[in-house]
Design a protein around this motif. Structure first.
Motif, PDB file in Angstrom:
ATOM      1  N   ILE A   1       0.853  -1.186   0.000  1.00  0.00           N
ATOM      2  CA  ILE A   1       0.000   0.000   0.000  1.00  0.00           C
ATOM      3  C   ILE A   1       0.891   1.239   0.000  1.00  0.00           C
ATOM      4  CG2 ILE A   1      -1.715   1.314   1.319  1.00  0.00           C
ATOM      5  CD1 ILE A   1      -2.723  -1.317   2.440  1.00  0.00           C
ATOM      6  N   ILE A   2       0.550   2.215  -0.821  1.00  0.00           N
ATOM      7  CA  ILE A   2       1.350   3.437  -0.908  1.00  0.00           C
ATOM      8  C   ILE A   2       1.159   4.256   0.362  1.00  0.00           C
ATOM      9  CG2 ILE A   2       1.694   5.594  -2.165  1.00  0.00           C
ATOM     10  CD1 ILE A   2       0.752   4.183  -4.682  1.00  0.00           C
ATOM     11  N   THR A   3       2.269   4.519   1.045  1.00  0.00           N
ATOM     12  CA  THR A   3       2.214   5.373   2.249  1.00  0.00           C
ATOM     13  C   THR A   3       2.744   6.776   1.978  1.00  0.00           C
ATOM     14  OG1 THR A   3       4.382   4.558   2.980  1.00  0.00           O
ATOM     15  CG2 THR A   3       2.434   3.395   3.798  1.00  0.00           C
ATOM     16  N   PHE A   4       3.476   6.931   0.863  1.00  0.00           N
ATOM     17  CA  PHE A   4       3.960   8.267   0.480  1.00  0.00           C
ATOM     18  C   PHE A   4       4.130   8.314  -1.031  1.00  0.00           C
ATOM     19  CE2 PHE A   4       7.121  11.447  -0.572  1.00  0.00           C
ATOM     20  CZ  PHE A   4       6.703  12.540   0.181  1.00  0.00           C
ATOM     21  N   SER A   5       3.696   9.409  -1.638  1.00  0.00           N
ATOM     22  CA  SER A   5       3.877   9.636  -3.067  1.00  0.00           C
ATOM     23  C   SER A   5       3.990  11.141  -3.285  1.00  0.00           C
ATOM     24  CB  SER A   5       2.704   9.075  -3.874  1.00  0.00           C
ATOM     25  OG  SER A   5       2.859   9.353  -5.254  1.00  0.00           O
ATOM     26  N   GLY A   6       5.219  11.604  -3.533  1.00  0.00           N
ATOM     27  CA  GLY A   6       5.440  13.032  -3.701  1.00  0.00           C
ATOM     28  C   GLY A   6       6.918  13.336  -3.741  1.00  0.00           C
ATOM     29  N   SER A   7       7.272  14.587  -3.518  1.00  0.00           N
ATOM     30  CA  SER A   7       8.672  15.002  -3.538  1.00  0.00           C
ATOM     31  C   SER A   7       9.202  15.077  -2.102  1.00  0.00           C
ATOM     32  CB  SER A   7       8.803  16.377  -4.210  1.00  0.00           C
ATOM     33  OG  SER A   7      10.154  16.783  -4.254  1.00  0.00           O
ATOM     34  N   GLN A   8      10.439  14.580  -1.910  1.00  0.00           N
ATOM     35  CA  GLN A   8      11.022  14.582  -0.573  1.00  0.00           C
ATOM     36  C   GLN A   8      12.526  14.830  -0.642  1.00  0.00           C
ATOM     37  OE1 GLN A   8      11.656  11.139   2.569  1.00  0.00           O
ATOM     38  NE2 GLN A   8       9.483  11.654   2.452  1.00  0.00           N
ATOM     39  N   LYS A   9      12.937  16.031  -0.406  1.00  0.00           N
ATOM     40  CA  LYS A   9      14.337  16.429  -0.282  1.00  0.00           C
ATOM     41  C   LYS A   9      15.217  15.776  -1.353  1.00  0.00           C
ATOM     42  CE  LYS A   9      13.884  17.320   4.668  1.00  0.00           C
ATOM     43  NZ  LYS A   9      14.379  17.018   6.026  1.00  0.00           N
ATOM     44  N   GLY A  10      16.304  15.101  -0.900  1.00  0.00           N
ATOM     45  CA  GLY A  10      17.262  14.536  -1.849  1.00  0.00           C
ATOM     46  C   GLY A  10      16.715  13.404  -2.685  1.00  0.00           C
ATOM     47  N   TYR A  11      15.610  12.776  -2.223  1.00  0.00           N
ATOM     48  CA  TYR A  11      15.024  11.676  -2.989  1.00  0.00           C
ATOM     49  C   TYR A  11      14.359  12.154  -4.282  1.00  0.00           C
ATOM     50  CZ  TYR A  11      15.461   8.440   1.005  1.00  0.00           C
ATOM     51  OH  TYR A  11      15.929   7.632   2.005  1.00  0.00           O
ATOM     52  N   GLY A  12      13.996  13.417  -4.337  1.00  0.00           N
ATOM     53  CA  GLY A  12      13.212  13.893  -5.477  1.00  0.00           C
ATOM     54  C   GLY A  12      11.830  13.276  -5.426  1.00  0.00           C
ATOM     55  N   ASN A  13      11.294  12.915  -6.584  1.00  0.00           N
ATOM     56  CA  ASN A  13       9.986  12.248  -6.639  1.00  0.00           C
ATOM     57  C   ASN A  13      10.139  10.839  -6.054  1.00  0.00           C
ATOM     58  OD1 ASN A  13       8.725  14.426  -7.831  1.00  0.00           O
ATOM     59  ND2 ASN A  13       9.148  13.705  -9.912  1.00  0.00           N
ATOM     60  N   LEU A  14       9.332  10.559  -5.027  1.00  0.00           N
ATOM     61  CA  LEU A  14       9.520   9.342  -4.233  1.00  0.00           C
ATOM     62  C   LEU A  14       8.191   8.629  -4.015  1.00  0.00           C
ATOM     63  CD1 LEU A  14      11.354   7.611  -2.216  1.00  0.00           C
ATOM     64  CD2 LEU A  14      10.559   9.218  -0.444  1.00  0.00           C
ATOM     65  N   VAL A  15       8.232   7.285  -4.105  1.00  0.00           N
ATOM     66  CA  VAL A  15       7.103   6.436  -3.729  1.00  0.00           C
ATOM     67  C   VAL A  15       7.589   5.488  -2.645  1.00  0.00           C
ATOM     68  CG1 VAL A  15       5.534   4.590  -4.442  1.00  0.00           C
ATOM     69  CG2 VAL A  15       5.923   6.544  -5.949  1.00  0.00           C
ATOM     70  N   VAL A  16       6.814   5.382  -1.551  1.00  0.00           N
ATOM     71  CA  VAL A  16       7.127   4.442  -0.476  1.00  0.00           C
ATOM     72  C   VAL A  16       5.958   3.479  -0.330  1.00  0.00           C
ATOM     73  CG1 VAL A  16       7.675   4.152   1.977  1.00  0.00           C
ATOM     74  CG2 VAL A  16       8.534   6.161   0.723  1.00  0.00           C
ATOM     75  N   LEU A  17       6.249   2.183  -0.304  1.00  0.00           N
ATOM     76  CA  LEU A  17       5.232   1.147  -0.165  1.00  0.00           C
ATOM     77  C   LEU A  17       5.388   0.432   1.167  1.00  0.00           C
ATOM     78  CD1 LEU A  17       5.338  -0.543  -3.703  1.00  0.00           C
ATOM     79  CD2 LEU A  17       3.903   1.357  -2.942  1.00  0.00           C
TER      80      LEU A  17
ATOM     81  N   GLY B   1      -2.518   7.385 -11.010  1.00  0.00           N
ATOM     82  CA  GLY B   1      -3.259   6.902  -9.857  1.00  0.00           C
ATOM     83  C   GLY B   1      -2.434   6.534  -8.650  1.00  0.00           C
ATOM     84  N   MET B   2      -1.151   6.900  -8.631  1.00  0.00           N
ATOM     85  CA  MET B   2      -0.282   6.530  -7.507  1.00  0.00           C
ATOM     86  C   MET B   2      -0.466   7.493  -6.331  1.00  0.00           C
ATOM     87  SD  MET B   2       1.357   3.771  -8.205  1.00  0.00           S
ATOM     88  CE  MET B   2      -0.052   3.159  -9.129  1.00  0.00           C
ATOM     89  N   SER B   3      -1.600   7.392  -5.661  1.00  0.00           N
ATOM     90  CA  SER B   3      -1.884   8.275  -4.533  1.00  0.00           C
ATOM     91  C   SER B   3      -1.799   7.496  -3.223  1.00  0.00           C
ATOM     92  CB  SER B   3      -3.280   8.891  -4.682  1.00  0.00           C
ATOM     93  OG  SER B   3      -4.261   7.867  -4.808  1.00  0.00           O
ATOM     94  N   LYS B   4      -1.623   8.200  -2.141  1.00  0.00           N
ATOM     95  CA  LYS B   4      -1.489   7.582  -0.826  1.00  0.00           C
ATOM     96  C   LYS B   4      -2.714   6.726  -0.513  1.00  0.00           C
ATOM     97  CE  LYS B   4      -0.608   8.698   4.046  1.00  0.00           C
ATOM     98  NZ  LYS B   4      -0.361   9.776   5.022  1.00  0.00           N
ATOM     99  N   GLY B   5      -2.461   5.506  -0.017  1.00  0.00           N
ATOM    100  CA  GLY B   5      -3.535   4.584   0.324  1.00  0.00           C
ATOM    101  C   GLY B   5      -3.890   3.603  -0.768  1.00  0.00           C
ATOM    102  N   LYS B   6      -3.384   3.801  -1.983  1.00  0.00           N
ATOM    103  CA  LYS B   6      -3.695   2.887  -3.086  1.00  0.00           C
ATOM    104  C   LYS B   6      -2.955   1.567  -2.893  1.00  0.00           C
ATOM    105  CE  LYS B   6      -3.349   2.337  -8.117  1.00  0.00           C
ATOM    106  NZ  LYS B   6      -4.764   1.967  -8.308  1.00  0.00           N
ATOM    107  N   ARG B   7      -3.631   0.465  -3.157  1.00  0.00           N
ATOM    108  CA  ARG B   7      -3.014  -0.855  -3.087  1.00  0.00           C
ATOM    109  C   ARG B   7      -2.421  -1.209  -4.447  1.00  0.00           C
ATOM    110  NH1 ARG B   7      -3.026  -5.093   0.214  1.00  0.00           N
ATOM    111  NH2 ARG B   7      -4.536  -4.058   1.617  1.00  0.00           N
TER     112      ARG B   7
END
Length: 443
Positions: free
Chosen positions: A326-342, A361-367
């Motif tokens: 499940i996506i817990t983060f999808s956005g920009s984060q400092k040195g990571y740039g555009n980041l997705v965390v599952l 469709g990669m938004s927070k909470g998506k499975r």
């Protein structure tokens, strides 16, 4: 008239050249442009042939009729084209690759607005089109959904379209290849469809890293199915069995569908090949920086830990989720740039950084499921070039993915074991026969 003579070393032909009129020269030029078929001229000297000085020279004058040369009329010729559907394709882009002219493309798009098939363009499937020399669209065929046929035929300048289920004839193919440069070069050489080759990489994605692990001389055998309609290839089906011998080690897989409807690939002993995590989030790439406690940072110009693995790949390369989550983060984060965390089952998380963009469709909470595309390689954040920064986190701490023992999927259930052995026995036998043939050839 055409003047032809045998010349002696005195050059009789040169003496006669003055007889050529302008009209004759024009005929000669015309003759030189006409292909000659069935005429063979041979020059040779047989034994005991007298010298050229003794040969009698005779001038030969022939009247030749010049046939009318008419251009071939190709306006009634038709051509069949085929195009594989690519990720992100629209029917308009496919029609362009099929060489359909602009007017017919526009008319077809208007006529097919309500078509279910045109809304179900599945990557890897094939669209077939018949056109004439002017790019007029005459016929279009596409097998979609659950063995349904979309058929368009042009009649009296109108597009007549139908969508209907059909029964396709199945055939089983078995092909082998040897790696000399790359996997896809080997599968192309063996005449294996691209989507079958992609299935091979997916099947062994948890067993073989197809960038780092491939070696010259690696071999593979694939058993797969195709479907046809009245003798015409309609679509390529799934891989039924496959063996890949990598660095001398044999990896075998067979397809099986269990009694509860779950399907997948298993070893001949019934062990699942679906691991909880893929070996790599990219199908083909190279590791540019590994997991280490001391790496000289190219931007910060200092030594610091590198708590992940960097995969170098061109901008836009699809990035896949290595496990269900499940996506817990999808956005920009400092040195990571555009980041997705599952977030995955239990204590595991994965992170994917420096993405050029996110998948739709990669938004927070998506499975998301293992293998789903979640974004595309880029160089956002603190990056000197396009690559993916991948992290595996266990209980919130980054760990080296190559050294962590990760869970595997369950094997064949006991209640299905007898059916599994019965259904897959012949498939395993095919693989073993091909391997034995290959060894016999080597010996």
């Amino acid at each position: 008239m055409l003047y032809t003579s045998l010349s002696s070393k005195q050059g009789i032909l040169a003496q006669k050249s003055s007889k050529l009129t302008k009209k004759t020269i024009r005929w000669l030029v015309a003759l030189s442009s006409i292909p000659l078929f069935g005429i063979v001229t041979a020059f040779g000297i047989a034994p005991n042939t007298p010298s050229f000085e003794e040969v009698q020279v005779e001038e030969v004058v022939l009247d030749l009729s010049i046939p009318d040369v008419l251009p071939e009329n190709q306006t009634n010729q038709t051509f069949w084209h085929q195009e594989n559907i690519r990720r992100g394709d629209t029917i308009a882009t496919i029609l362009n690759r099929l060489d359909v002219n602009n007017q017919d493309s526009t008319d077809f798009l208007q006529a097919a607005r309500g078509s279910r098939a045109m809304r179900q363009l599945k990557p890897g499937q094939t669209i077939y089109a018949q056109t004439n020399a002017d790019g007029e669209l005459l016929t279009l065929r596409y097998f979609f959904g659950n063995e349904e046929l979309f058929l368009m035929e042009k009649t009296d300048d109108e597009f007549k379209m139908t969508e209907q289920p059909i029964e396709l004839d199945a055939q089983i193919h078995m092909k082998s290849g040897v790696i000399s440069s790359s996997l896809f070069a080997a599968t192309d050489s063996a005449g294996i469809p691209n989507n079958v080759a992609m299935q091979l990489t997916d099947i062994f994605a948890s067993e073989i890293d197809f960038y780092r692990d491939l070696r010259q001389g690696d071999r593979f055998t694939i058993v797969y199915e195709t479907f046809s309609d009245n003798g015409k290839r309609a679509k390529t089906g799934r891989v039924l069995a496959v063996e890949f011998i990598n660095k001398g080690k044999s990896h075998q897989a067979v397809y099986f569908k269990a009694s509860n409807g779950a399907d997948g690939y298993y070893t001949p002993a019934g062990e699942s090949l679906r691991k909880a995590f893929l070996l790599s989030p990219l199908t083909f790439s190279r590791v540019s920086s590994g997991f280490t406690n001391a790496r000289y940072h190219p931007i910060l110009k200092e030594w610091r830990a590198h708590r992940g693995i960097d995969y170098a790949a061109p901008t836009g390369t699809p990035v896949k989720a290595t496990a269900n989550g499940i996506i817990t983060f999808s956005g920009s984060q400092k040195g990571y740039g555009n980041l997705v965390v599952l977030k995955h089952n239990g204590k595991y998380e994965t992170a994917y950084g420096h993405l050029s963009r996110f998948a739709s469709g990669m938004s927070k909470g998506k499975r998301v499921n293992q293998g789903d595309v979640i974004g595309y390689v880029g160089s956002t954040g603190m990056a000197t070039g396009p690559h993916l920064h991948y992290e595996l986190r266990v209980d919130g701490l980054q760990r080296d993915p190559t050294k962590v023992a990760l869970p595997t999927a369950p094997p064949i259930a006991k209640k299905d074991l007898s059916a599994f052995q019965k259904d897959t026995h012949s498939l395993v036998a095919r693989l073993n026969v091909m391997r034995n043939i290959h060894y016999a050839v080597l010996e």
